[in-house]
Structure formats: C-alpha cells, structure tokens
Design a protein around this motif. Structure first.
Motif, PDB file in Angstrom:
ATOM      1  N   PHE A 178       0.845  -1.200   0.000  1.00 33.70           N
ATOM      2  CA  PHE A 178       0.000   0.000   0.000  1.00 33.70           C
ATOM      3  C   PHE A 178       0.878   1.246   0.000  1.00 33.70           C
ATOM      4  O   PHE A 178       1.899   1.302   0.673  1.00 33.70           O
ATOM      5  CB  PHE A 178      -0.917   0.000   1.220  1.00 33.70           C
ATOM      6  N   ARG A 179       0.467   2.242  -0.745  1.00 25.55           N
ATOM      7  CA  ARG A 179       1.261   3.475  -0.850  1.00 25.55           C
ATOM      8  C   ARG A 179       1.290   4.224   0.486  1.00 25.55           C
ATOM      9  O   ARG A 179       0.261   4.401   1.133  1.00 25.55           O
ATOM     10  CB  ARG A 179       0.671   4.397  -1.920  1.00 25.55           C
ATOM     11  N   THR A 180       2.473   4.696   0.844  1.00 28.82           N
ATOM     12  CA  THR A 180       2.634   5.445   2.098  1.00 28.82           C
ATOM     13  C   THR A 180       3.169   6.857   1.870  1.00 28.82           C
ATOM     14  O   THR A 180       3.399   7.584   2.834  1.00 28.82           O
ATOM     15  CB  THR A 180       3.615   4.701   3.038  1.00 28.82           C
ATOM     16  N   GLU A 181       3.348   7.244   0.603  1.00 25.33           N
ATOM     17  CA  GLU A 181       4.006   8.525   0.328  1.00 25.33           C
ATOM     18  C   GLU A 181       3.061   9.711   0.190  1.00 25.33           C
ATOM     19  O   GLU A 181       3.483  10.827  -0.115  1.00 25.33           O
ATOM     20  CB  GLU A 181       4.846   8.418  -0.955  1.00 25.33           C
ATOM     21  N   VAL A 191      -8.613   1.639  -2.969  1.00 23.48           N
ATOM     22  CA  VAL A 191      -8.851   1.929  -4.392  1.00 23.48           C
ATOM     23  C   VAL A 191      -7.548   1.800  -5.170  1.00 23.48           C
ATOM     24  O   VAL A 191      -7.480   1.121  -6.208  1.00 23.48           O
ATOM     25  CB  VAL A 191      -9.430   3.354  -4.576  1.00 23.48           C
ATOM     26  N   ASP A 192      -6.512   2.442  -4.666  1.00 16.01           N
ATOM     27  CA  ASP A 192      -5.217   2.427  -5.345  1.00 16.01           C
ATOM     28  C   ASP A 192      -4.659   1.011  -5.472  1.00 16.01           C
ATOM     29  O   ASP A 192      -4.154   0.619  -6.527  1.00 16.01           O
ATOM     30  CB  ASP A 192      -4.225   3.313  -4.577  1.00 16.01           C
ATOM     31  N   MET A 193      -4.775   0.205  -4.421  1.00 18.87           N
ATOM     32  CA  MET A 193      -4.279  -1.171  -4.463  1.00 18.87           C
ATOM     33  C   MET A 193      -5.032  -1.991  -5.505  1.00 18.87           C
ATOM     34  O   MET A 193      -4.430  -2.741  -6.289  1.00 18.87           O
ATOM     35  CB  MET A 193      -4.414  -1.821  -3.084  1.00 18.87           C
ATOM     36  N   GLY A 194      -6.356  -1.858  -5.529  1.00 15.61           N
ATOM     37  CA  GLY A 194      -7.146  -2.586  -6.510  1.00 15.61           C
ATOM     38  C   GLY A 194      -6.772  -2.240  -7.938  1.00 15.61           C
ATOM     39  O   GLY A 194      -6.643  -3.120  -8.797  1.00 15.61           O
ATOM     40  N   LEU A 195      -6.572  -0.964  -8.188  1.00 16.19           N
ATOM     41  CA  LEU A 195      -6.207  -0.517  -9.535  1.00 16.19           C
ATOM     42  C   LEU A 195      -4.843  -1.058  -9.947  1.00 16.19           C
ATOM     43  O   LEU A 195      -4.650  -1.489 -11.094  1.00 16.19           O
ATOM     44  CB  LEU A 195      -6.203   1.013  -9.588  1.00 16.19           C
ATOM     45  N   ARG A 196      -3.888  -1.066  -9.012  1.00 15.10           N
ATOM     46  CA  ARG A 196      -2.551  -1.557  -9.345  1.00 15.10           C
ATOM     47  C   ARG A 196      -2.542  -3.069  -9.583  1.00 15.10           C
ATOM     48  O   ARG A 196      -1.793  -3.567 -10.431  1.00 15.10           O
ATOM     49  CB  ARG A 196      -1.562  -1.173  -8.235  1.00 15.10           C
ATOM     50  N   ILE A 229     -15.663  12.324   3.998  1.00 19.10           N
ATOM     51  CA  ILE A 229     -15.987  12.465   2.573  1.00 19.10           C
ATOM     52  C   ILE A 229     -15.088  13.516   1.919  1.00 19.10           C
ATOM     53  O   ILE A 229     -14.651  13.348   0.776  1.00 19.10           O
ATOM     54  CB  ILE A 229     -17.480  12.815   2.406  1.00 19.10           C
ATOM     55  N   PHE A 230     -14.813  14.606   2.630  1.00 23.29           N
ATOM     56  CA  PHE A 230     -13.893  15.621   2.107  1.00 23.29           C
ATOM     57  C   PHE A 230     -12.512  15.002   1.865  1.00 23.29           C
ATOM     58  O   PHE A 230     -11.862  15.277   0.844  1.00 23.29           O
ATOM     59  CB  PHE A 230     -13.785  16.785   3.092  1.00 23.29           C
ATOM     60  N   ARG A 231     -12.071  14.137   2.796  1.00 21.92           N
ATOM     61  CA  ARG A 231     -10.775  13.466   2.644  1.00 21.92           C
ATOM     62  C   ARG A 231     -10.796  12.496   1.461  1.00 21.92           C
ATOM     63  O   ARG A 231      -9.816  12.389   0.735  1.00 21.92           O
ATOM     64  CB  ARG A 231     -10.421  12.726   3.940  1.00 21.92           C
ATOM     65  N   TRP A 232     -11.923  11.813   1.265  1.00 18.75           N
ATOM     66  CA  TRP A 232     -12.055  10.939   0.094  1.00 18.75           C
ATOM     67  C   TRP A 232     -11.904  11.746  -1.191  1.00 18.75           C
ATOM     68  O   TRP A 232     -11.291  11.300  -2.157  1.00 18.75           O
ATOM     69  CB  TRP A 232     -13.409  10.241   0.103  1.00 18.75           C
ATOM     70  N   GLY A 233     -12.493  12.938  -1.194  1.00 18.24           N
ATOM     71  CA  GLY A 233     -12.355  13.797  -2.366  1.00 18.24           C
ATOM     72  C   GLY A 233     -10.902  14.169  -2.615  1.00 18.24           C
ATOM     73  O   GLY A 233     -10.435  14.160  -3.756  1.00 18.24           O
ATOM     74  N   ARG A 234     -10.178  14.478  -1.550  1.00 14.42           N
ATOM     75  CA  ARG A 234      -8.756  14.810  -1.691  1.00 14.42           C
ATOM     76  C   ARG A 234      -7.964  13.645  -2.288  1.00 14.42           C
ATOM     77  O   ARG A 234      -7.077  13.838  -3.114  1.00 14.42           O
ATOM     78  CB  ARG A 234      -8.160  15.181  -0.326  1.00 14.42           C
ATOM     79  N   THR A 235      -8.320  12.432  -1.878  1.00 17.43           N
ATOM     80  CA  THR A 235      -7.577  11.270  -2.372  1.00 17.43           C
ATOM     81  C   THR A 235      -7.777  11.063  -3.870  1.00 17.43           C
ATOM     82  O   THR A 235      -6.894  10.518  -4.533  1.00 17.43           O
ATOM     83  CB  THR A 235      -7.986   9.974  -1.642  1.00 17.43           C
ATOM     84  N   ASP A 236      -8.928  11.479  -4.401  1.00 25.47           N
ATOM     85  CA  ASP A 236      -9.198  11.279  -5.825  1.00 25.47           C
ATOM     86  C   ASP A 236      -8.136  11.941  -6.702  1.00 25.47           C
ATOM     87  O   ASP A 236      -7.768  11.414  -7.750  1.00 25.47           O
ATOM     88  CB  ASP A 236     -10.583  11.830  -6.193  1.00 25.47           C
ATOM     89  N   PHE A 237      -7.654  13.100  -6.262  1.00 20.49           N
ATOM     90  CA  PHE A 237      -6.611  13.784  -7.030  1.00 20.49           C
ATOM     91  C   PHE A 237      -5.363  12.925  -7.133  1.00 20.49           C
ATOM     92  O   PHE A 237      -4.771  12.771  -8.215  1.00 20.49           O
ATOM     93  CB  PHE A 237      -6.266  15.131  -6.385  1.00 20.49           C
ATOM     94  N   HIS A 238      -4.933  12.332  -6.025  1.00 19.46           N
ATOM     95  CA  HIS A 238      -3.706  11.532  -6.009  1.00 19.46           C
ATOM     96  C   HIS A 238      -3.884  10.212  -6.753  1.00 19.46           C
ATOM     97  O   HIS A 238      -2.958   9.736  -7.418  1.00 19.46           O
ATOM     98  CB  HIS A 238      -3.264  11.293  -4.566  1.00 19.46           C
ATOM     99  N   ILE A 239      -5.073   9.618  -6.655  1.00 21.17           N
ATOM    100  CA  ILE A 239      -5.325   8.384  -7.402  1.00 21.17           C
ATOM    101  C   ILE A 239      -5.274   8.656  -8.898  1.00 21.17           C
ATOM    102  O   ILE A 239      -4.658   7.904  -9.667  1.00 21.17           O
ATOM    103  CB  ILE A 239      -6.689   7.787  -7.003  1.00 21.17           C
ATOM    104  N   LEU A 240      -5.901   9.743  -9.318  1.00 26.22           N
ATOM    105  CA  LEU A 240      -5.888  10.090 -10.739  1.00 26.22           C
ATOM    106  C   LEU A 240      -4.483  10.426 -11.217  1.00 26.22           C
ATOM    107  O   LEU A 240      -4.087  10.075 -12.336  1.00 26.22           O
ATOM    108  CB  LEU A 240      -6.822  11.277 -10.993  1.00 26.22           C
ATOM    109  N   LYS A 241      -3.712  11.073 -10.357  1.00 20.44           N
ATOM    110  CA  LYS A 241      -2.331  11.422 -10.694  1.00 20.44           C
ATOM    111  C   LYS A 241      -1.484  10.173 -10.907  1.00 20.44           C
ATOM    112  O   LYS A 241      -0.612  10.145 -11.794  1.00 20.44           O
ATOM    113  CB  LYS A 241      -1.738  12.283  -9.569  1.00 20.44           C
ATOM    114  N   HIS A 242      -1.724   9.113 -10.125  1.00 12.51           N
ATOM    115  CA  HIS A 242      -0.943   7.882 -10.230  1.00 12.51           C
ATOM    116  C   HIS A 242      -1.528   6.898 -11.243  1.00 12.51           C
ATOM    117  O   HIS A 242      -0.887   5.906 -11.582  1.00 12.51           O
ATOM    118  CB  HIS A 242      -0.825   7.207  -8.864  1.00 12.51           C
ATOM    119  N   HIS A 243      -2.750   7.179 -11.709  1.00  7.27           N
ATOM    120  CA  HIS A 243      -3.392   6.297 -12.695  1.00  7.27           C
ATOM    121  C   HIS A 243      -3.967   7.146 -13.829  1.00  7.27           C
ATOM    122  O   HIS A 243      -5.192   7.197 -14.027  1.00  7.27           O
ATOM    123  CB  HIS A 243      -4.489   5.464 -12.034  1.00  7.27           C
TER     124      HIS A 243
END
Length: 374
Positions: A178-181, A191-196, A229-243
């Motif tokens: 799992f990403r820690t950075e 989400v990120d793990m599933g996509l990878r 939910i606000f934090r989930w929204g923040r994570t979407d940016f990083h998931i999209l950036k890595h995928h």
C-alpha cells in the motif's frame, strides 16, 4: 496453477486494524472465532492497534482470550496494512474492518475464489446492519456506498473496500504494498491497491456469498462523515495522478461552477464593480441542489418527506467535490476542475441519468435567474 500452490492457498491470514472501537471489536472477535473453528484449514488473526492506552489494554486482553496476534503500531492506514502484511505467515490475506461482524462461510468463500492463476484478489459483499438514523438516510442516497455492493453487481471489480477483501500475498508484494508517500493519512489505499493489481494483469473476483455485516452506527455522525468524505475527495486527485489512464473529461461540476461564481462575486466586490449579477448567481448556486432534489424525488416517485434527505445528500457530494478541487489547487493543478476517474464504460451508464438531471437543474436554475432579472 500447480498442485502445491493450490494447497498453499488454502491457508489464510486475517488482518484487522483497530482504533478505539472496543464495543464493536468484542462482537467481531466472537463471530470470527466461530468462523475459524468451522474453517478446517490453517488460519491466523493479526490485530494492528493504535488506540489510547486504556483501549489498547482492553483490545490486547481480548486478543489474548481469542489467541489472536496483537501488535501496537503507530502510522498511517497504509503503513499499518503493510506492517500486517509483513507479519503474516500465510499466502492469502483477508482484510476486515473493526466495526464489522463475520458471517458463516466467509473464509471458505474467499479461499475458493483462488482457483485460477489470474485471480489476485477476492471481494466479498458488505451488508450494513443496525439502526438507520437520519444521517444514514442521507448517505444511502449518495454513491459513496456503491463499492460495498460491487460483489453482487459485477463478476470482477476494479477495486474493493477493505471491509471485506482478500489478496494473494505474492500479488500484493509485486505491487510494492500500500502506498505510504501521500501527504496525509490517505483513505483511498484500497482503491489504489485494486487498480494496481488490475494493472499487473490480475483480476479481483467478486463473490456475493462472502458476506460481512457492517455497523451503520459508525456512519451516523454527520460532521465526522463530512470530514471523511472531504478526505475521500482529496484522495481522488492523487489516485488520478498515479493512474492517468483512468482520466476522463467530466461534465461541468456544480462545485466547479460554484467556485467560479464565488470568485466572480469576490472580484466584483474588490474592484467596486456592480455585483448585482453576482448576487443572482449566488442565488442560483443555492437553488440548484433544491431543483435537483425535486427532480430526483419526482423521478423516483418518493414521498415528499424524503426530499430533505435527498437534498442533504447532494451537499455531501458537493463536499466530496470540494475535496478534489482543494487538493488539486493545493498541488497547483487544475486537473480536478475538468477531469474525473473513470473505472470503465459501465460507470458512464450508471451515472448518465444523474448527469442529465444535474444538467437540467443548471438550466432551470439559470431560467429562474433570468426571470428575476426581467
């Protein structure tokens, strides 16, 4: 898959992260203990805790009672999951949330999914149980619960929540864990793990017979849920950036238009320009969720008493969108103003009616403003 590999994949390690939830953990441990007794194959349970001292002592005592392995570990959610992976002995790893209860046959249903080489994970069904307060009646009208029911809607999932999902240990190790950075306690690690895993060529098989019951009570506080939910929204940016391959153009969001309206309003004020139009746009911004809630209630033929829950659910979605925009602008990017994550074509079909309804809400809102201006 070779015969000895099949034998190896009958053994399972269960990882549970805990944090100040003793009243839920006792029920989880009890139901899990019953399932382990009937499983009939090697299994271990690993508890990774970072509660306060009193809660930690209670959880450690319960682990001793049920003969579960207990570890105290401070770190992000991803770091704790990685620690659990490094600690476990077996080759299938099942993640269960601490506010869940196990149903009979869960372990067998997960293990039975690994009959093919290309299966990297198995996603079970998460049922929500318990009292439905007004917050739950709001959140169930959003899309935030969709991932918990992937198992009964599709054969293979792009990702799955860690309330009830297992992975082959060797596949997780291939992803690097799992990403820690990320710059905050990232909530989209599942989400990120599933996509990878999917990007490596493996599939996450859905099994609706592998069932976990999840308490609704941990979703019952509106302020805590809004922050989550606000934090989930923040994570979407990083998931999209890595995928980036999952990037897709988005319809104009209500949040994006609202941001532009607020900027226009403030700019007119600062420059001393007449800001009557800006005031009307602010009125439009307040009217659109009301109009969309009316359209949704009329379309679904719901009782008028449900209108308020639908209206509030739209503001929860707005909070999520604000999170994506906040994180995007914080990283000096306009990406989330016009882009979104698209997991597959079926997502567009699922969202189509909602986008049409939202577009008509925008148009009707502007027509109302034009009438007020005349």
């Amino acid at each position: 898959m070779e015969k000895d590999q099949v034998t190896c994949l009958k053994r399972i390690s269960i990882i549970i992260l805990t944090h100040d939830r003793v009243k839920y953990i006792e029920r989880l441990f009890s139901t899990l203990s019953n399932e382990l007794e009937s499983f009939g194959s090697p299994a271990e349970t690993i508890i990774i805790d970072d509660s306060g001292s009193d809660e930690t002592a209670s959880i450690a005592t319960m682990c001793e009672k049920y003969k579960y392995k207990f570890y105290f570990f401070k770190g992000s959610i991803s770091a704790k999951r990685n620690f659990g992976i490094q600690t476990c002995s077996y080759d299938v790893i099942l993640f269960i949330d601490s506010d869940c209860e196990v149903t009979p046959g869960l372990l067998y249903e997960h293990i039975s999914g690994y009959a093919q080489n290309n299966i990297g994970g198995v996603l079970g069904l998460t049922n929500f149980t318990g009292k439905q307060n007004w917050v739950w009646k709001v959140v169930k009208r959003t899309s935030f619960l969709v991932g918990f029911s992937f198992a009964k809607k599709m054969d293979y999932a792009p990702w799955g929540p860690c309330t009830n999902i297992s992975f082959r240990k060797d596949v997780i190790e291939k992803t690097g864990g799992f990403r820690t950075e990320f710059p905050f306690d990232f909530s989209g690690e599942d989400v990120d793990m599933g996509l990878r895993i999917n990007e490596l060529g493996y599939k996450i098989k859905c099994n609706p017979k592998a069932i976990i019951n999840h308490h609704r009570q941990t979703w019952s506080n509106f302020l805590k849920l809004s922050r989550k939910i606000f934090r989930w929204g923040r994570t979407d940016f990083h998931i999209l950036k890595h995928h980036p391959k999952l990037s897709s153009l988005e319809f104009p969001r209500f949040s994006t238009i609202s941001l532009l309206v607020v900027i226009l309003f403030v700019s007119c004020k600062l420059m001393g320009i007449s800001w009557e139009i800006s005031k009307f746009l602010i009125i439009w911004m307040l009217c659109v969720p009301f109009i969309e809630a009316l359209l949704r209630s009329y379309r679904s033929k719901k009782k008028i008493s449900d209108f308020l829950f639908t209206y509030l659910s739209l503001w929860l979605t707005f909070i999520f969108e604000l999170g994506t925009i906040f994180e995007s602008l914080k990283n000096r990017s306009f990406l989330m103003l016009y882009k979104k994550l698209l997991y597959g074509p079926s997502q567009l079909i699922f969202e189509w009616e909602e986008k049409v309804r939202q577009s008509w809400s925008f148009i009707i809102g502007f027509l109302i403003i034009l009438l007020l201006l005349l």
